[in-house]
Design a protein around this motif. Structure first.
Motif, PDB file in Angstrom:
ATOM      1  N   ALA B  52       0.829  -1.216   0.000  1.00  0.00           N
ATOM      2  CA  ALA B  52       0.000   0.000   0.000  1.00  0.00           C
ATOM      3  C   ALA B  52       0.856   1.256   0.000  1.00  0.00           C
ATOM      4  O   ALA B  52       0.524   2.248  -0.628  1.00  0.00           O
ATOM      5  CB  ALA B  52      -0.928   0.000   1.204  1.00  0.00           C
ATOM      6  N   GLU B  86      -9.063  -6.777  -3.935  1.00  0.00           N
ATOM      7  CA  GLU B  86     -10.368  -6.395  -3.381  1.00  0.00           C
ATOM      8  C   GLU B  86     -10.263  -5.269  -2.366  1.00  0.00           C
ATOM      9  O   GLU B  86     -11.156  -4.455  -2.246  1.00  0.00           O
ATOM     10  CB  GLU B  86     -11.045  -7.612  -2.746  1.00  0.00           C
ATOM     11  CG  GLU B  86     -11.532  -8.585  -3.806  1.00  0.00           C
ATOM     12  CD  GLU B  86     -12.212  -9.812  -3.225  1.00  0.00           C
ATOM     13  OE1 GLU B  86     -12.098 -10.033  -2.005  1.00  0.00           O
ATOM     14  OE2 GLU B  86     -12.845 -10.546  -4.019  1.00  0.00           O
ATOM     15  N   GLN B  87      -9.147  -5.243  -1.631  1.00  0.00           N
ATOM     16  CA  GLN B  87      -8.997  -4.212  -0.608  1.00  0.00           C
ATOM     17  C   GLN B  87      -8.157  -3.053  -1.113  1.00  0.00           C
ATOM     18  O   GLN B  87      -7.771  -2.171  -0.341  1.00  0.00           O
ATOM     19  CB  GLN B  87      -8.364  -4.803   0.656  1.00  0.00           C
ATOM     20  CG  GLN B  87      -9.204  -5.933   1.236  1.00  0.00           C
ATOM     21  CD  GLN B  87      -8.655  -6.473   2.541  1.00  0.00           C
ATOM     22  OE1 GLN B  87      -7.556  -6.123   2.960  1.00  0.00           O
ATOM     23  NE2 GLN B  87      -9.416  -7.334   3.184  1.00  0.00           N
ATOM     24  N   GLY B  88      -7.855  -3.036  -2.400  1.00  0.00           N
ATOM     25  CA  GLY B  88      -6.907  -2.047  -2.908  1.00  0.00           C
ATOM     26  C   GLY B  88      -7.556  -0.794  -3.458  1.00  0.00           C
ATOM     27  O   GLY B  88      -8.714  -0.799  -3.861  1.00  0.00           O
ATOM     28  N   THR B  89      -6.769   0.278  -3.471  1.00  0.00           N
ATOM     29  CA  THR B  89      -7.156   1.481  -4.203  1.00  0.00           C
ATOM     30  C   THR B  89      -7.102   1.149  -5.688  1.00  0.00           C
ATOM     31  O   THR B  89      -6.614   0.085  -6.085  1.00  0.00           O
ATOM     32  CB  THR B  89      -6.162   2.618  -3.939  1.00  0.00           C
ATOM     33  OG1 THR B  89      -4.870   2.188  -4.405  1.00  0.00           O
ATOM     34  CG2 THR B  89      -6.064   2.941  -2.461  1.00  0.00           C
ATOM     35  N   ALA B  90      -7.539   2.071  -6.514  1.00  0.00           N
ATOM     36  CA  ALA B  90      -7.484   1.827  -7.961  1.00  0.00           C
ATOM     37  C   ALA B  90      -6.039   1.553  -8.384  1.00  0.00           C
ATOM     38  O   ALA B  90      -5.783   0.651  -9.188  1.00  0.00           O
ATOM     39  CB  ALA B  90      -8.056   3.022  -8.714  1.00  0.00           C
ATOM     40  N   GLU B  92      -3.580   0.295  -6.568  1.00  0.00           N
ATOM     41  CA  GLU B  92      -3.157  -1.019  -6.074  1.00  0.00           C
ATOM     42  C   GLU B  92      -3.782  -2.133  -6.916  1.00  0.00           C
ATOM     43  O   GLU B  92      -3.149  -3.152  -7.191  1.00  0.00           O
ATOM     44  CB  GLU B  92      -3.547  -1.179  -4.600  1.00  0.00           C
ATOM     45  CG  GLU B  92      -2.758  -0.255  -3.670  1.00  0.00           C
ATOM     46  CD  GLU B  92      -3.354  -0.209  -2.274  1.00  0.00           C
ATOM     47  OE1 GLU B  92      -3.874  -1.233  -1.806  1.00  0.00           O
ATOM     48  OE2 GLU B  92      -3.327   0.866  -1.652  1.00  0.00           O
ATOM     49  N   ARG B  93      -5.019  -1.935  -7.318  1.00  0.00           N
ATOM     50  CA  ARG B  93      -5.667  -2.932  -8.178  1.00  0.00           C
ATOM     51  C   ARG B  93      -4.965  -3.016  -9.524  1.00  0.00           C
ATOM     52  O   ARG B  93      -4.771  -4.092 -10.079  1.00  0.00           O
ATOM     53  CB  ARG B  93      -7.141  -2.549  -8.401  1.00  0.00           C
ATOM     54  CG  ARG B  93      -7.965  -2.708  -7.152  1.00  0.00           C
ATOM     55  CD  ARG B  93      -9.412  -2.286  -7.352  1.00  0.00           C
ATOM     56  NE  ARG B  93     -10.106  -2.470  -6.080  1.00  0.00           N
ATOM     57  CZ  ARG B  93     -11.394  -2.754  -5.956  1.00  0.00           C
ATOM     58  NH1 ARG B  93     -12.151  -2.856  -7.024  1.00  0.00           N
ATOM     59  NH2 ARG B  93     -11.930  -2.913  -4.768  1.00  0.00           N
ATOM     60  N   ASP B 121     -13.723   2.673 -14.618  1.00  0.00           N
ATOM     61  CA  ASP B 121     -12.449   3.366 -14.427  1.00  0.00           C
ATOM     62  C   ASP B 121     -11.506   2.868 -15.526  1.00  0.00           C
ATOM     63  O   ASP B 121     -11.088   1.711 -15.529  1.00  0.00           O
ATOM     64  CB  ASP B 121     -11.919   3.028 -13.029  1.00  0.00           C
ATOM     65  CG  ASP B 121     -10.640   3.788 -12.698  1.00  0.00           C
ATOM     66  OD1 ASP B 121      -9.876   4.121 -13.629  1.00  0.00           O
ATOM     67  OD2 ASP B 121     -10.405   4.011 -11.493  1.00  0.00           O
ATOM     68  N   ARG B 123      -8.485   3.278 -16.130  1.00  0.00           N
ATOM     69  CA  ARG B 123      -7.152   2.795 -15.727  1.00  0.00           C
ATOM     70  C   ARG B 123      -7.207   1.300 -15.426  1.00  0.00           C
ATOM     71  O   ARG B 123      -6.276   0.553 -15.686  1.00  0.00           O
ATOM     72  CB  ARG B 123      -6.673   3.549 -14.477  1.00  0.00           C
ATOM     73  CG  ARG B 123      -6.489   5.039 -14.707  1.00  0.00           C
ATOM     74  CD  ARG B 123      -6.345   5.779 -13.388  1.00  0.00           C
ATOM     75  NE  ARG B 123      -7.522   5.583 -12.523  1.00  0.00           N
ATOM     76  CZ  ARG B 123      -7.618   6.063 -11.297  1.00  0.00           C
ATOM     77  NH1 ARG B 123      -6.630   6.750 -10.768  1.00  0.00           N
ATOM     78  NH2 ARG B 123      -8.707   5.852 -10.571  1.00  0.00           N
TER      79      ARG B 123
END
Ligand SMILES: [Zn+2]
Lengths: 282, 212
Positions: B52, B86-90, B92-93, B121, B123
């Motif tokens: 993160a 699943e728990q990531g920001t855009a 991080e995804r 999104d 990106r």
């Protein structure tokens, strides 16, 4: 004119608002997590909301040339609902995210023991993560609520310069600034605070450590109130530098304490034709 | 473009390099560990917290590369990759999507690609159509991914092995032509990329063909 709205709930606003804000000079904003109007019944719906504040909403903002950051927390109202309090356990994994610039909105709603616990726990989380805190002052019983809030902040490990006390007015500004915290004013249509009263407060208290926001959300509110305050300041004869301090440099200085502000605003994206947001979804 | 460890070492300053060394060591350690019971459903191994924070320590421009290296070094299993996505920001995804083909996941991570392809999104859409999608998406989903790129303005250069998969694909050709007709009827431009893709479909398939 460059404007930073330090408190606005864009999830509730349209792309027309983003365009109008950009045209008015807004280049950066902070979206605090808050109450959605409808009670949530499980931590999972908070997580989806947090994910939106870390993913989709910054993407929408970037298409209109506005830098989007957020503050995350369990809000005071829902801190009273035992179905929601496990959110406190999950916050550490969210507070490490890049665009999280504070813990917030936290504070008091009805001043209950559950709110005491959530406020103290989240001030500690802010201290642990080197983050500032955005602290909402209650709409009812505001002055008593503010005093109690300041007491809890004093007992916490978070220094006052890491705290922004928000939704202040003429009756609470003195106690707030005396505490060493930053002072935030939400300017609403009709109620609570308006732009001319704000100019008077700035006249009396100066421009240091004072922030102005629209707090626009799903209720009656106006995302251009920041610009309207700037215009009212200029009309009242305030120097342009004061306007820039209140509407840009102060929010940058406060949230900049997180070390996570990125203000090199992207120009509105090259995606116009065929863009799914501009066309209203697929 | 993702940078290698060597390229990163050359570009990062001392503090960032030291941070990266420690982060990669933690990830490598996780790769050898038996990750079973976790204390809390919200607890994460230390290298995932590094994941993160990568942009803050190594610079936003290097965040994708650093995150990708961490995933590879940790030999991230499906459970980690799924959690980080699943728990990531855009951002991080995106790094997860860009790295899937370099992890030993076979086709098990397809649900993440499918999730990203449902996003608006761009990106995420662009990151989802990389080598992993080229290798594993079934023909129907792959064609819709190409169409989605055209729809949302993602350049088709983002689509891995486009020429290879589009070649001789009559169904894709039909979808592209229909889309072009719809655009023309609406008085809007047909994206230049659409013509390029259509041309690719007209090339005879390399023999022998097998739809993968
Ligand atoms: Zn608010």
């Amino acid at each position: 004119m460059r404007i930073f709205d330090p408190h606005i709930h864009m999830t509730s606003r349209t792309t027309d608002d983003y365009q109008a804000m950009y045209d008015a000079g807004v280049r950066a904003l902070v979206e605090p997590s808050f109450w959605l109007g409808q009670p949530r019944t499980s931590p999972a719906s908070f997580f989806d909301y947090f994910d939106a504040l870390l993913g989709w909403e910054p993407f929408r903002a970037s298409q209109y040339g506005i830098a989007h950051h957020c503050t995350l927390a369990l809000n005071p109202k829902e801190a009273n609902d035992p179905r929601c309090t496990p959110v406190l356990d999950a916050l550490p994994r969210y507070l490490v995210k890049d665009s999280v610039v504070a813990v917030g909105e936290i504070g008091y709603d009805s001043m209950t023991p559950a709110e005491d616990h959530a406020l103290a726990a989240q001030l500690q989380l802010a201290a642990d993560h080197g983050l500032p805190a955005l602290v909402h002052t209650p709409h009812r019983d505001k002055l008593a609520g503010l005093h109690r809030t300041i007491d809890v902040i004093r007992e916490s490990n978070l220094p006052p310069e890491f705290v922004l006390l928000d939704h202040l007015n003429e009756t609470t500004v003195k106690a707030a600034t005396d505490s060493g915290c930053w002072a935030g004013f939400s300017i609403y249509p009709d109620t609570k605070m308006d732009e001319d009263r704000m100019v008077t407060i700035l006249r009396n208290h100066g421009t240091e450590k004072i922030l102005v926001n629209s707090a626009a959300d799903w209720g009656k509110s106006d995302p251009l109130k920041t610009r309207k305050v700037a215009d009212a300041m200029l009309k009242a004869g305030c120097p342009e530098d004061d306007v820039d301090q209140v509407l840009w440099r102060n929010p940058v200085a406060f949230y900049g304490q997180s070390g996570r502000l990125h203000l090199d605003t992207p120009a509105p994206d090259a995606l116009h034709e065929g863009n799914s947001i501009l066309r209203g979804g697929e | 473009m993702l940078r290698s460890r060597k390229e990163l070492d050359a570009e990062l300053d001392g503090a960032a390099r030291a941070w990266l060394d420690e982060a990669l060591a933690e990830a490598a350690h996780a790769a050898t560990e038996d990750v079973t019971a976790e204390a809390s459903p919200y607890a994460s191994p230390p290298w995932e917290l590094r994941y993160a924070a990568a942009g803050r320590h190594c610079g936003p421009a290097h965040a994708d590369s650093v995150r990708s290296l961490l995933l590879i070094e940790a030999r991230a299993p499906l459970s980690s990759v799924t959690r980080l996505y699943e728990q990531g920001t855009a951002a991080e995804r995106r790094a997860v999507l860009l790295t899937l083909h370099r992890l030993a996941l076979d086709s098990t991570a397809l649900p993440l690609v499918e999730d990203a392809l449902r996003a608006n999104d761009t990106r995420l859409v662009a990151a989802a159509v990389g080598p992993y999608a080229a290798a594993h998406l079934d023909p129907h989903a792959w064609r819709h991914a190409v169409l989605k790129c055209l729809f949302t303005g993602v350049p088709l250069t983002a689509v891995a092995r486009l020429d290879e998969r589009a070649r001789g694909d009559a169904e894709l050709a039909r979808m592209l032509s229909d889309f072009a007709a719809e655009r023309t009827a609406a008085g809007r431009d047909v994206p230049a990329d659409l013509r390029t893709a259509l041309t690719l479909t007209e090339i005879a398939p390399a023999a022998p063909t097998e739809e993968s």
